[in-house]
Design a protein around this motif. Sequence first.
Motif, short mmCIF file in Angstrom:
data_model
loop_
_atom_site.label_atom_id
_atom_site.label_comp_id
_atom_site.label_asym_id
_atom_site.label_seq_id
_atom_site.Cartn_x
_atom_site.Cartn_y
_atom_site.Cartn_z
N VAL A 1 0.84 -1.20 0.00
CA VAL A 1 0.00 0.00 0.00
C VAL A 1 0.88 1.25 0.00
O VAL A 1 0.69 2.18 -0.80
CB VAL A 1 -0.94 0.00 1.22
CG1 VAL A 1 -1.68 1.33 1.32
CG2 VAL A 1 -1.93 -1.16 1.15
N CYS A 2 1.86 1.27 0.89
CA CYS A 2 2.75 2.44 1.00
C CYS A 2 3.52 2.66 -0.30
O CYS A 2 3.70 3.81 -0.74
CB CYS A 2 3.72 2.23 2.16
SG CYS A 2 2.94 2.26 3.79
N ALA A 3 3.99 1.59 -0.93
CA ALA A 3 4.75 1.72 -2.18
C ALA A 3 3.88 2.33 -3.28
O ALA A 3 4.35 3.20 -4.03
CB ALA A 3 5.27 0.35 -2.60
N ALA A 4 2.64 1.90 -3.38
CA ALA A 4 1.74 2.43 -4.41
C ALA A 4 1.44 3.90 -4.17
O ALA A 4 1.40 4.71 -5.12
CB ALA A 4 0.45 1.61 -4.44
N LEU A 5 1.23 4.27 -2.92
CA LEU A 5 0.94 5.67 -2.59
C LEU A 5 2.12 6.57 -2.94
O LEU A 5 1.96 7.65 -3.54
CB LEU A 5 0.59 5.81 -1.11
CG LEU A 5 -0.74 5.17 -0.67
CD1 LEU A 5 -0.89 5.23 0.84
CD2 LEU A 5 -1.93 5.86 -1.34
N ARG A 6 3.31 6.13 -2.59
CA ARG A 6 4.50 6.94 -2.89
C ARG A 6 4.71 7.08 -4.39
O ARG A 6 5.11 8.14 -4.88
CB ARG A 6 5.72 6.32 -2.22
CG ARG A 6 5.72 6.40 -0.71
CD ARG A 6 7.09 6.08 -0.12
NE ARG A 6 7.06 6.16 1.34
CZ ARG A 6 6.93 5.12 2.14
NH1 ARG A 6 6.83 3.90 1.64
NH2 ARG A 6 6.91 5.28 3.45
N GLU A 7 4.44 6.01 -5.13
CA GLU A 7 4.59 6.05 -6.58
C GLU A 7 3.64 7.08 -7.19
O GLU A 7 3.95 7.67 -8.24
CB GLU A 7 4.34 4.67 -7.16
CG GLU A 7 4.66 4.56 -8.64
CD GLU A 7 4.53 3.13 -9.14
OE1 GLU A 7 3.50 2.82 -9.76
OE2 GLU A 7 5.47 2.33 -8.89
#
Length: 352
Positions: free
Chosen positions: A273-279
């Motif tokens: 989830v965090c990786a997608a948000l940062r992307e």
Amino acid sequence: MTVTLADVAARARVSPATVSRVLNGNYPVAADTRERVLRAVDELDYVLNGPASSLAAATSDLVGILVNDIADPFFGIMAGAAQTEISGPGGSARAGCEKLAVICNTEGSPERELTYLTLLQRQRAAAVVLTGGALEDPGHIAAMSAKLGKLARAGTTVVLCGRPPMPDGDQVLATLAFDNRGGARRLTEHLLGLGHRRIGYVAGPPERTTTRHRLEGHRAALLAAGIDEPQDRLTVHGSYARSSGYTATVELLAREPGLTAVLAANDTVALGVCAALREKGLRIPEDVSVAGFDDLPFAVDTWPALTTVRLPLAEAGARAGRLVMGKEAAPVGGRVGVEGELVVRGSTGVRR
């Protein structure tokens, strides 16, 4: 009427020689053939003739610990703690009380779960510990109930750890059930208290009890707060993997760009989830708050550190180990609810 090797072969649609190879373990056999033979052995209640049949109700020094995924810290922590109680730290159990703990990795397969239980039954296992959520399939539940009943009647102690009770609990010494509903409800109440109303939920596989219970707790908190609109649009199901968290978050943002918080099925999913948000250029928690579940060891080391629900995985696993070893008396009624603790860290903040 006595069941013969030929009967097993006919049921499994293989030759008697193949049945013999599977049971003796002295020759390689294809995995699907092996499972078919073991299923036939179980269905027919076949036992070897001669001395072995007289030992059918005896138990060995073997304890089986069934996990969905040994690579997942959720299961590894419980299994490791149980194993320590079974064999003692460094294998130093009291003389005469040693047991060999064997980790059985089912990979989430209901067929493999039953196969391992059949193998443990044939080895006259002293005890079995089943960890994690269960599959919500009536056929599998019935098969599991029958299999655990056979194990119990043969003298095998059965303990469920982090797993809901069986419909017929007579075959189980103790059930240590995690309060997944209560934990998810407290987590959602925390986000609601921070002002969040558009909350995405990345759920686990829909057929697992853990998934349903956590989702029910989340939605109960929303309903209690007066948010009664349908939530399916803000819910995406997937596996308990990092990649699932990433894919589901991309989907949630496409459905609802105004999301201000995302709850993940577990801490591993929260990483995705965090990786997608940062992307997408979104900051955590300034733009979107993120929360997980379980409080796995890495949760405190993420940036920002992950808000989550701490389950006492090591304590539950150790207690399961003590129960199967007779070091601790079974709880009154055979069931114990294990609560989770809300742990607030930097990944959640006030809605802006």
